[in-house]
Scaffold this motif. Structure first.
Motif, mmCIF file in Angstrom:
data_model
loop_
_atom_site.group_PDB
_atom_site.id
_atom_site.type_symbol
_atom_site.label_atom_id
_atom_site.label_comp_id
_atom_site.label_asym_id
_atom_site.label_seq_id
_atom_site.Cartn_x
_atom_site.Cartn_y
_atom_site.Cartn_z
ATOM 1 N N HIS A 30 0.803 -1.238 0.000
ATOM 2 C CA HIS A 30 0.000 0.000 0.000
ATOM 3 C C HIS A 30 0.827 1.276 0.000
ATOM 4 C CE1 HIS A 30 -3.311 -2.605 0.849
ATOM 5 N NE2 HIS A 30 -2.903 -2.872 2.070
ATOM 6 N N GLU A 31 2.136 1.159 0.030
ATOM 7 C CA GLU A 31 2.936 2.370 0.202
ATOM 8 C C GLU A 31 3.074 3.137 -1.114
ATOM 9 O OE1 GLU A 31 6.923 3.673 2.685
ATOM 10 O OE2 GLU A 31 6.871 1.736 1.714
ATOM 11 N N PHE A 32 3.217 4.452 -0.994
ATOM 12 C CA PHE A 32 3.445 5.327 -2.148
ATOM 13 C C PHE A 32 4.855 5.881 -1.997
ATOM 14 C CE2 PHE A 32 0.869 8.347 -5.056
ATOM 15 C CZ PHE A 32 1.973 8.564 -5.861
ATOM 16 N N VAL A 33 5.759 5.352 -2.817
ATOM 17 C CA VAL A 33 7.158 5.752 -2.689
ATOM 18 C C VAL A 33 7.567 6.584 -3.895
ATOM 19 C CG1 VAL A 33 9.526 4.889 -2.746
ATOM 20 C CG2 VAL A 33 7.870 3.873 -1.206
ATOM 21 N N ILE A 34 8.275 7.656 -3.618
ATOM 22 C CA ILE A 34 8.732 8.545 -4.687
ATOM 23 C C ILE A 34 10.226 8.369 -4.886
ATOM 24 C CG2 ILE A 34 8.847 10.939 -5.435
ATOM 25 C CD1 ILE A 34 6.072 10.387 -4.884
ATOM 26 N N LEU A 35 10.619 8.206 -6.143
ATOM 27 C CA LEU A 35 12.043 8.243 -6.474
ATOM 28 C C LEU A 35 12.309 9.610 -7.069
ATOM 29 C CD1 LEU A 35 12.819 4.917 -8.370
ATOM 30 C CD2 LEU A 35 13.164 5.453 -5.980
ATOM 31 N N LEU A 162 3.438 13.243 -15.033
ATOM 32 C CA LEU A 162 2.792 14.558 -15.154
ATOM 33 C C LEU A 162 3.675 15.598 -15.836
ATOM 34 C CD1 LEU A 162 1.142 14.807 -11.630
ATOM 35 C CD2 LEU A 162 0.239 13.818 -13.725
ATOM 36 N N SER A 163 4.865 15.193 -16.254
ATOM 37 C CA SER A 163 5.805 16.235 -16.667
ATOM 38 C C SER A 163 5.457 16.852 -18.016
ATOM 39 C CB SER A 163 7.228 15.702 -16.676
ATOM 40 O OG SER A 163 7.309 14.619 -17.552
ATOM 41 N N ASN A 164 4.524 16.248 -18.756
ATOM 42 C CA ASN A 164 4.141 16.867 -20.028
ATOM 43 C C ASN A 164 2.902 17.753 -19.915
ATOM 44 O OD1 ASN A 164 6.153 16.017 -21.741
ATOM 45 N ND2 ASN A 164 5.207 14.035 -22.044
ATOM 46 N N LEU A 165 2.430 17.955 -18.689
ATOM 47 C CA LEU A 165 1.217 18.761 -18.526
ATOM 48 C C LEU A 165 1.580 20.181 -18.099
ATOM 49 C CD1 LEU A 165 -0.963 16.184 -16.582
ATOM 50 C CD2 LEU A 165 -0.896 16.613 -19.035
ATOM 51 N N ASP A 166 0.663 21.098 -18.343
ATOM 52 C CA ASP A 166 0.965 22.452 -17.894
ATOM 53 C C ASP A 166 0.763 22.560 -16.381
ATOM 54 O OD1 ASP A 166 -1.704 23.562 -17.192
ATOM 55 O OD2 ASP A 166 -2.090 23.092 -19.296
ATOM 56 N N ALA A 167 1.300 23.641 -15.815
ATOM 57 C CA ALA A 167 1.440 23.730 -14.362
ATOM 58 C C ALA A 167 0.135 23.479 -13.618
ATOM 59 C CB ALA A 167 2.012 25.087 -13.998
ATOM 60 N N LYS A 168 -0.949 24.069 -14.113
ATOM 61 C CA LYS A 168 -2.197 23.995 -13.382
ATOM 62 C C LYS A 168 -2.769 22.572 -13.400
ATOM 63 C CE LYS A 168 -6.222 26.778 -12.612
ATOM 64 N NZ LYS A 168 -7.037 27.857 -13.119
ATOM 65 N N LEU A 169 -2.727 21.983 -14.599
ATOM 66 C CA LEU A 169 -3.227 20.624 -14.763
ATOM 67 C C LEU A 169 -2.401 19.647 -13.931
ATOM 68 C CD1 LEU A 169 -5.496 19.512 -16.367
ATOM 69 C CD2 LEU A 169 -3.957 19.102 -18.271
ATOM 70 N N ARG A 170 -1.131 19.958 -13.825
ATOM 71 C CA ARG A 170 -0.238 19.081 -13.076
ATOM 72 C C ARG A 170 -0.658 19.021 -11.612
ATOM 73 N NH1 ARG A 170 5.766 20.720 -13.717
ATOM 74 N NH2 ARG A 170 4.880 21.214 -15.752
ATOM 75 N N VAL A 171 -0.963 20.204 -11.070
ATOM 76 C CA VAL A 171 -1.391 20.255 -9.671
ATOM 77 C C VAL A 171 -2.696 19.483 -9.500
ATOM 78 C CG1 VAL A 171 -2.131 21.786 -7.823
ATOM 79 C CG2 VAL A 171 -0.247 22.456 -9.312
ATOM 80 N N GLN A 172 -3.587 19.662 -10.470
ATOM 81 C CA GLN A 172 -4.885 18.988 -10.423
ATOM 82 C C GLN A 172 -4.704 17.465 -10.467
ATOM 83 O OE1 GLN A 172 -7.176 21.205 -13.270
ATOM 84 N NE2 GLN A 172 -8.658 19.546 -13.352
ATOM 85 N N MET A 173 -3.883 17.001 -11.440
ATOM 86 C CA MET A 173 -3.670 15.564 -11.591
ATOM 87 C C MET A 173 -2.928 14.990 -10.393
ATOM 88 S SD MET A 173 -5.141 14.245 -14.075
ATOM 89 C CE MET A 173 -4.440 12.604 -13.911
ATOM 90 N N THR A 192 9.993 11.102 -10.260
ATOM 91 C CA THR A 192 9.836 12.500 -10.644
ATOM 92 C C THR A 192 11.161 13.210 -10.408
ATOM 93 O OG1 THR A 192 8.648 14.544 -10.208
ATOM 94 C CG2 THR A 192 8.984 13.091 -8.348
ATOM 95 N N HIS A 193 11.353 14.335 -11.061
ATOM 96 C CA HIS A 193 12.503 15.135 -10.661
ATOM 97 C C HIS A 193 12.038 16.439 -10.038
ATOM 98 C CE1 HIS A 193 12.060 16.283 -15.008
ATOM 99 N NE2 HIS A 193 11.858 17.402 -14.383
ATOM 100 N N ASP A 194 10.727 16.500 -9.776
ATOM 101 C CA ASP A 194 10.128 17.704 -9.241
ATOM 102 C C ASP A 194 9.977 17.549 -7.728
ATOM 103 O OD1 ASP A 194 8.646 20.242 -9.703
ATOM 104 O OD2 ASP A 194 7.057 19.072 -8.769
ATOM 105 N N GLN A 195 10.667 18.404 -6.972
ATOM 106 C CA GLN A 195 10.649 18.198 -5.526
ATOM 107 C C GLN A 195 9.265 18.480 -4.918
ATOM 108 O OE1 GLN A 195 10.932 20.352 -2.616
ATOM 109 N NE2 GLN A 195 10.217 22.110 -3.790
ATOM 110 N N THR A 196 8.487 19.366 -5.565
ATOM 111 C CA THR A 196 7.156 19.642 -5.031
ATOM 112 C C THR A 196 6.282 18.393 -5.136
ATOM 113 O OG1 THR A 196 7.465 21.751 -6.126
ATOM 114 C CG2 THR A 196 5.364 21.402 -5.046
ATOM 115 N N GLU A 197 6.326 17.725 -6.304
ATOM 116 C CA GLU A 197 5.583 16.482 -6.467
ATOM 117 C C GLU A 197 6.019 15.472 -5.418
ATOM 118 O OE1 GLU A 197 5.640 14.592 -10.419
ATOM 119 O OE2 GLU A 197 4.795 16.462 -11.166
ATOM 120 N N ALA A 198 7.323 15.398 -5.221
ATOM 121 C CA ALA A 198 7.850 14.434 -4.259
ATOM 122 C C ALA A 198 7.326 14.732 -2.865
ATOM 123 C CB ALA A 198 9.375 14.469 -4.273
ATOM 124 N N MET A 199 7.375 15.990 -2.484
ATOM 125 C CA MET A 199 6.960 16.366 -1.129
ATOM 126 C C MET A 199 5.478 16.117 -0.916
ATOM 127 S SD MET A 199 9.501 17.433 0.643
ATOM 128 C CE MET A 199 8.935 18.463 1.998
#
Ligand code: ATP
Ligand code: MG
Lengths: 385, 276
Positions: A30-35, A162-173, A192-199
């Protein structure tokens, strides 16, 4: 649903490149792990090894205790979402989502039912009979998700979905992926290489650099207790401020004032092989406008001229230039922070009530106990060892 | 504006010239095929005396009909085999790294370059020794050999265009390598395969050299070779009418082939697979 164990896994490509070095993580059910990590650090390679798309050079991959190294991707029962979505252009959305079921030789009725359910979850019902070419980027992304969830696999593997989406859609998705994963409870590895997504997304973050794991832990732990300068610079936005500092008798001399070596700083200074010249790190959030701090006891103050002021709404970001050279470290340049200039810059995150003005001097208070000390060579966090 | 219009009319003129240059000999043959034998030499482009006699003549000629059957059969079989093996080889060339890959490409290029005329005598001897002379197989084999480099080349270019991630996605969705190839890659490469098939078929259909050298009777002689055996109805009569009628007849399948598949030869079938 499964527990995935990566037991000291190493990947060496045919040309000798070691893309992943001794990767050792146990991912709970059940864990959600981010690389996460900068480009080229081996995130995709790791994910592909879990998926079975790349061979494992050394080490063992176990899912629910069973060795998977030699299993073909289709025998691993994992679903993958690719950065490019990889939808089959000659099939409709319905056929795309149903494809894994068709390969599994599932009956027509059950297939239909499952496809509709997945489409419902992802708001894809109106598009089921369209071809991918007639969909928007966000819709394609959801079809890719649909193809992953329809089969109810043991694990989801997602490579920068999510890296091909625009900023707003990315947050939504981002929120919908998070919600989906929580409701399905499927073990997920997300690259991901996006620290916000990771956090924001993960239960735990694995932060990598040049094939090596730097630190593993829940987002808050990585943020509060970065093990080294690289992690400190990578996690957090804006990044942690780093300034050159010097340890003297009972005192840490920094360009933003002298800090008494008490508490954890004192302990850090007393540790074995601590050099005199160190790197001090302090997060923008640890600053405040001194006039707004009532109990300025535990902390230092520093007066500087505001170069630039950004009002973000709930906060203000004030930029300063310190009259000292910038810290240069290989551990920082790779962390993806802004390219270090000649001068040492400082960012402070202030309360919106702050009276700081551009071009005007302002007195700042900062929490001295929030200062981290790093070894200038190894990058190790001296305050966390 | 003015310059734009001038360049458009310039292009139109150029196109018309090219089309005329290509079409005049074809139309001339067509015109001849409709002329009554008595007016062959009148030099008029439009026949003065129309007749279908030439066509009626060649279709009552058992040799020609048999030649057509041979052509169609041999052409289709060769094309089919070349496409099947060419697809697999092209896929391997485009997607896999294996020892001897460069050698394979080099050899297939070499075969395509090889002057066919130099192979005719050895082939003749070999086929006679093996009992393949004057059989369908005796033509199909060399046709496949020469069509394969073509198919491998064109198809591997098509395969390279297909995003590799699609195949990975198929594998993750539970496909065996063969299913991934057959259900995902092949449908996407279909326009390329059709184009290549047409080219391969035209090559087999048009061949004269092998057809004339490796056959000795109706058993395997293809239409182009049959035409060369046409004789007039009397010793002194030229078979011009029959030859031009036969030439038109053997052109028609090619035209139909291309027109029929033109719609399928569309680029951009892979659009929407990746990114946005
Ligand atoms: N087939 C290959 N042969 C040799 N080296 C490779 C191969 N594939 C990847 N590498 C190398 O392995 C390293 C890790 O690559 P990987 O694709 O895992 O990076 P990544 O972390 O996913 O980066 P990004 O964020 O840019 O996608 C890179 O240095 C890359 O150059
Ligand atoms: Mg990657």
């Amino acid at each position: 649903m499964a527990e995935i164990v990566l037991d000291h896994i190493t990947k060496r490509y045919a040309d000798g490149t070691v893309a992943v070095d001794d990767f050792d993580v146990r991912i709970a059910d059940h864990e959600f792990v981010i690389l996460v990590g900068p480009s080229g650090c081996g995130k995709s390679t790791t994910l592909n090894m879990i998926a079975g798309l790349e061979d494992i050079t050394e080490g063992e991959l176990r899912v629910d205790g069973r060795r998977m190294n030699e299993k073909a991707p289709r025998d691993r029962d994992m679903a993958m979402v690719f950065q490019s979505y990889a939808l089959y252009p000659h099939m409709t959305v319905r056929e795309n989502i149903a494809f894994p079921l068709k390969l599994a030789k599932m009956g027509r009725e059950e297939t239909q039912e499952r496809v509709e359910r997945a489409a419902g979850l992802l708001d894809l019902a109106p598009y089921l009979d369209r071809k991918p070419a007639a969909l928007s980027g966000g819709q394609r992304q959801r079809v890719a998700m649909g193809r992953a969830i329809v089969r109810d696999p043991k694990a989801f593997l997602m490579d920068e979905p999510l890296s091909n989406l625009d900023a707003k859609l990315r947050v939504q998705m981002r929120t919908s992926i998070s919600r989906l994963q929580k409701s399905l409870g499927t073990t997920t590895v997300y690259v991901t290489h996006d620290q916000t997504e990771a956090m924001t997304l993960g239960d735990r973050i694995v932060i990598m650099r040049a094939g090596l794991i730097q630190q593993i832990g829940p987002p808050q732990e990585l943020y509060d207790h970065p093990r080294n300068l690289f992690v400190a610079g990578f996690i957090g936005s804006p990044s942690m401020n780093v300034v050159p500092a010097r340890l003297e008798e009972g005192l840490l001399r920094t360009p933003i004032g002298d800090i008494p070596l008490r508490g954890r700083l004192g302990r850090a200074a007393e540790g074995p092989d601590v050099p005199r010249d160190v790197i001090a790190g302090i997060r923008p959030e640890s600053f405040e406008d001194a006039s707004l701090v009532h109990d300025a006891e535990e902390g230092g103050t520093f007066t500087g001229t505001v170069d630039l002021l950004e009002s973000m709404g709930p906060e203000k970001l004030a930029y300063f230039t310190l009259d000292t050279g910038a810290v240069r470290s290989e551990h920082l340049s790779e962390a993806g922070g802004e390219e270090a200039g000649e001068e040492c810059r400082l960012v402070a995150q202030l309360d919106p009530k702050s009276g700081a003005r551009r071009g005007q001097p302002v007195r700042l208070w900062y929490d001295t106990q929030a200062v981290h000390l790093f070894h200038p060579k190894t990058g190790e966090n001296l305050t966390e060892r | 504006m003015e310059a734009g219009r001038r360049s458009v009319s310039g292009w139109t003129v150029a196109n018309v010239v090219v089309v005329l240059y290509a079409m005049v000999p074809v139309l001339w043959i067509a015109s001849l095929s409709f002329k009554d034998p008595s007016t062959f030499t009148d030099g008029s482009f439009i026949p003065r005396k129309w007749t279908l006699g030439n066509y009626a003549g060649i279709f009552t000629n058992a040799d020609f009909v048999r030649g057509l059957v041979n052509s169609i059969g041999i052409g289709l079989i060769s094309t089919f085999v070349a496409i099947v093996f060419g697809t697999m080889a092209a896929y391997a060339v485009a997607r896999l790294t294996f020892p001897g890959k460069r050698l394979l490409i080099g050899v297939s290029l070499l075969i395509a370059m090889f002057p066919q005329i130099s192979l005719v005598s050895p082939l003749f001897q070999i086929e006679r020794a093996l009992g393949l002379f004057n059989t369908w197989a005796g033509l199909i084999l060399p046709y496949i050999t020469f069509a394969l480099p073509l198919t491998i080349y064109t198809l591997s270019a098509f395969f390279r265009e297909i995003p590799w991630e699609l195949e990975k996605a198929a594998k993750m969705d539970g496909a065996t390598p063969f299913q991934a190839f057959w259900q995902v890659i092949v449908p996407l490469a279909a326009p390329g395969m059709v184009t290549t098939a047409i080219l391969a078929f035209i090559f087999c259909w048009n061949d004269f050299l092998f057809a004339i050298s490796l056959t000795s009777s109706d058993a395997a002689r293809t239409a182009p070779a049959t035409i060369s055996f046409f004789t007039g109805s009397t010793q002194f009569e030229d078979p011009t009418g029959s030859i031009s009628a036969a030439a038109v007849v053997i052109t028609i399948p090619i035209v139909i082939f291309v027109l029929f598949f033109q719609r399928r030869i569309v680029a951009g079938l892979t659009s929407g697979a990746v990114k946005g």
